[in-house]
Scaffold this active site. Sequence first.
Site, PDB file in Angstrom:
ATOM      1  N   ALA A 136      -7.737  -3.864  -3.878  1.00 18.91           N
ATOM      2  CA  ALA A 136      -8.637  -4.704  -3.080  1.00 18.91           C
ATOM      3  C   ALA A 136      -9.225  -3.928  -1.902  1.00 18.91           C
ATOM      4  CB  ALA A 136      -7.884  -5.927  -2.574  1.00 18.91           C
ATOM      5  N   LYS A 187     -10.230   5.032  -4.358  1.00 21.86           N
ATOM      6  CA  LYS A 187     -10.097   4.050  -5.446  1.00 21.86           C
ATOM      7  C   LYS A 187     -11.467   3.708  -6.035  1.00 21.86           C
ATOM      8  CE  LYS A 187      -5.625   3.145  -5.622  1.00 21.86           C
ATOM      9  NZ  LYS A 187      -4.865   3.542  -6.819  1.00 21.86           N
ATOM     10  N   TYR A 215      -8.271   5.755   1.586  1.00 22.00           N
ATOM     11  CA  TYR A 215      -7.659   5.161   0.381  1.00 22.00           C
ATOM     12  C   TYR A 215      -8.665   4.368  -0.462  1.00 22.00           C
ATOM     13  CZ  TYR A 215      -4.273   2.291  -2.240  1.00 22.00           C
ATOM     14  OH  TYR A 215      -3.556   1.657  -3.228  1.00 22.00           O
ATOM     15  N   GLN A 267      -4.544 -12.639  11.244  1.00 25.92           N
ATOM     16  CA  GLN A 267      -5.246 -12.027  10.107  1.00 25.92           C
ATOM     17  C   GLN A 267      -4.704 -12.625   8.807  1.00 25.92           C
ATOM     18  OE1 GLN A 267      -2.904 -10.648  12.070  1.00 25.92           O
ATOM     19  NE2 GLN A 267      -2.280  -8.606  11.423  1.00 25.92           N
ATOM     20  N   THR A 268      -5.579 -12.743   7.797  1.00 25.56           N
ATOM     21  CA  THR A 268      -5.179 -13.414   6.549  1.00 25.56           C
ATOM     22  C   THR A 268      -5.196 -12.449   5.356  1.00 25.56           C
ATOM     23  OG1 THR A 268      -7.460 -14.150   6.142  1.00 25.56           O
ATOM     24  CG2 THR A 268      -5.989 -15.688   7.283  1.00 25.56           C
ATOM     25  N   LYS A 325       4.617  -2.706   2.852  1.00 23.63           N
ATOM     26  CA  LYS A 325       3.550  -3.648   3.172  1.00 23.63           C
ATOM     27  C   LYS A 325       4.158  -4.859   3.875  1.00 23.63           C
ATOM     28  CE  LYS A 325       2.091  -2.877  -1.051  1.00 23.63           C
ATOM     29  NZ  LYS A 325       1.491  -3.278  -2.305  1.00 23.63           N
ATOM     30  N   SER A 342       9.852   7.527   3.730  1.00 24.81           N
ATOM     31  CA  SER A 342       8.483   7.469   4.225  1.00 24.81           C
ATOM     32  C   SER A 342       7.569   8.477   3.544  1.00 24.81           C
ATOM     33  CB  SER A 342       8.493   7.698   5.720  1.00 24.81           C
ATOM     34  OG  SER A 342       7.220   7.972   6.171  1.00 24.81           O
ATOM     35  N   LYS A 366      12.472  -7.431   8.725  1.00 24.41           N
ATOM     36  CA  LYS A 366      12.626  -7.657  10.165  1.00 24.41           C
ATOM     37  C   LYS A 366      13.395  -8.953  10.440  1.00 24.41           C
ATOM     38  CE  LYS A 366       8.545  -5.003  11.512  1.00 24.41           C
ATOM     39  NZ  LYS A 366       7.225  -4.977  12.150  1.00 24.41           N
TER      40      LYS A 366
HETATM   41  N1  GKE Z   1       2.889  -3.197   6.856  1.00 13.14           N
HETATM   42  C1  GKE Z   1       3.050  -4.078   7.862  1.00 13.14           C
HETATM   43  N2  GKE Z   1       4.214  -4.109   8.545  1.00 13.14           N
HETATM   44  N3  GKE Z   1       2.016  -4.906   8.138  1.00 13.14           N
HETATM   45  C2  GKE Z   1       2.183  -5.793   9.122  1.00 13.14           C
HETATM   46  C3  GKE Z   1       3.376  -5.890   9.870  1.00 13.14           C
HETATM   47  C4  GKE Z   1       4.433  -5.000   9.565  1.00 13.14           C
HETATM   48  O1  GKE Z   1       5.512  -4.996  10.161  1.00 13.14           O
HETATM   49  N4  GKE Z   1       3.234  -6.893  10.779  1.00 13.14           N
HETATM   50  C5  GKE Z   1       2.013  -7.387  10.609  1.00 13.14           C
HETATM   51  N5  GKE Z   1       1.346  -6.728   9.628  1.00 13.14           N
HETATM   52  C6  GKE Z   1      -0.036  -6.952   9.220  1.00 13.14           C
HETATM   53  C7  GKE Z   1      -0.907  -5.686   9.152  1.00 13.14           C
HETATM   54  O2  GKE Z   1      -1.322  -5.299  10.449  1.00 13.14           O
HETATM   55  C8  GKE Z   1      -2.069  -6.184   8.307  1.00 13.14           C
HETATM   56  O3  GKE Z   1      -3.030  -6.813   9.096  1.00 13.14           O
HETATM   57  C9  GKE Z   1      -1.391  -7.206   7.357  1.00 13.14           C
HETATM   58  O4  GKE Z   1      -0.096  -7.481   7.921  1.00 13.14           O
HETATM   59  C10 GKE Z   1      -1.213  -6.705   5.950  1.00 13.14           C
HETATM   60  O5  GKE Z   1      -0.693  -5.407   6.032  1.00 13.14           O
HETATM   61  P1  GKE Z   1      -0.214  -4.589   4.726  1.00 13.14           P
HETATM   62  O6  GKE Z   1       0.546  -5.493   3.829  1.00 13.14           O
HETATM   63  O7  GKE Z   1       0.483  -3.370   5.219  1.00 13.14           O
HETATM   64  O8  GKE Z   1      -1.547  -4.076   4.017  1.00 13.14           O
HETATM   65  P2  GKE Z   1      -3.049  -4.627   3.792  1.00 13.14           P
HETATM   66  O9  GKE Z   1      -3.042  -5.919   3.055  1.00 13.14           O
HETATM   67  O10 GKE Z   1      -3.805  -4.595   5.080  1.00 13.14           O
HETATM   68  O11 GKE Z   1      -3.627  -3.453   2.905  1.00 13.14           O
HETATM   69  C11 GKE Z   1      -3.053  -3.147   1.645  1.00 13.14           C
HETATM   70  O12 GKE Z   1      -3.862  -3.727   0.689  1.00 13.14           O
HETATM   71  C12 GKE Z   1      -3.461  -3.550  -0.636  1.00 13.14           C
HETATM   72  C13 GKE Z   1      -4.513  -4.186  -1.513  1.00 13.14           C
HETATM   73  O13 GKE Z   1      -4.713  -5.496  -1.159  1.00 13.14           O
HETATM   74  C14 GKE Z   1      -3.060  -1.638   1.486  1.00 13.14           C
HETATM   75  O14 GKE Z   1      -2.227  -1.041   2.450  1.00 13.14           O
HETATM   76  C15 GKE Z   1      -2.689  -1.236   0.115  1.00 13.14           C
HETATM   77  O15 GKE Z   1      -1.274  -1.222   0.023  1.00 13.14           O
HETATM   78  C16 GKE Z   1      -3.172  -2.109  -1.003  1.00 13.14           C
HETATM   79  O16 GKE Z   1      -4.286  -1.506  -1.614  1.00 13.14           O
END
Ligand code: GKE
Length: 336
Positions: free
Chosen positions: A119, A153, A149, A220-221, A192, A332, A200
């Site tokens: 996505a 893709k 990234y 954020q959603t 993620k 990591s 946590k």
């Molecule tokens: N990882 C993480 N850890 N995110 C957090 C945390 C935490 O402790 N606390 C809040 N968040 C918030 C992030 O700041 C972000 O706004 C949201 O949760 C989702 O973060 P995420 O799960 O790390 O990744 P995203 O959905 O933003 O992006 C991911 O999208 C996927 C496709 O939909 C990417 O990192 C890819 O893993 C993947 O392609």
Amino acid sequence: MKKKILICGAGGFIGGHLASRFLKENKYDLVCADVKPKEYWFQIFDEAENHSLDLKEYENTSKVTKNVDYIFNFACNMGGMGFIENNKAECMLSVLVNTNLLRSAVKNSCKKYFFSSSACVYNGSKQNQTFISGLKETDAYPADPEDGYGWEKLFSERMCRHFNEDFGIDTRVVRYHNIYGPLGTFDGGREKAPAALCRKIILAKKNNFKEIDVWGDGEQTRSFLYIDDCIQGTLDVFNSNSNEVFNVGSEEQVSINQMIEIIEDIANYKVNKNYQIDKPKGVRGRSSDNSFIQKQIGWKHTHTLKEGLIKTYNWINNQIESGTNISKFSKSTIEK
Ligand code: GKE
């Protein structure tokens, strides 16, 4: 004779679950490949032929695709927002994996090639508000994907398309929307949000902490897809006759604060939130529109977010309680 399937990135989260599914069905001979040393594969199966090698190198992709009928490519350097925002060059180098696999697939006359896109290819300007309408496949253009990234893709998606047009290799491409579940990374920098927030809250409850860190303002959603639904969507697209690009995601859009409430319910433990505005946040809002895949393929997700989070929470809790294998799921960086 059984057909031979190669899973690239089989030592990772989605690749490991797909390998497990194929072995249960016992319909194929399985070759598994991953850059990680075998002791770090999230799942490894003796019934498969397992290779630890760097698929960025043509020599290796050429070797491992010999006599293979179908290829699944999950191999890429990836993680949650904390990883992809700080490792853009590493993420873009995954283009070598897809490039060399496609070249090798043509050379070795492989019949079908599956590419796992994301996505993160979607145009940023369509994701700058919370609780947006689900993204349709056409929303990837005009191109303005996630820096690093997402560009890799999107480029690799197009390379699949042109290898199909020019060399006749049958390709399948899906865009995953934040896949989560047991046997995935939950600590160490690549995790993620679903796994990070489960971890946590588990640690807060265990240590009687009253507060957890949350990246951004929590408003954020996103939509999050449970791994079993992801594997079914992957197979349904793979087995279809369509080489269009499809969303494989959930349409259940929640804010991060709402997801925390669900996890608090599962844990039966309430926390205060320390919002960290300077941490990586990514887009403001993102969700999947599944109308195209539902119409063309018939796939839809079956797990609610709460059902998936219960399974994920319990698995992470067991990992933390038992203290076994934690390094595999919390490492990591990959040694180069
Ligand atoms: N990882 C993480 N850890 N995110 C957090 C945390 C935490 O402790 N606390 C809040 N968040 C918030 C992030 O700041 C972000 O706004 C949201 O949760 C989702 O973060 P995420 O799960 O790390 O990744 P995203 O959905 O933003 O992006 C991911 O999208 C996927 C496709 O939909 C990417 O990192 C890819 O893993 C993947 O392609």
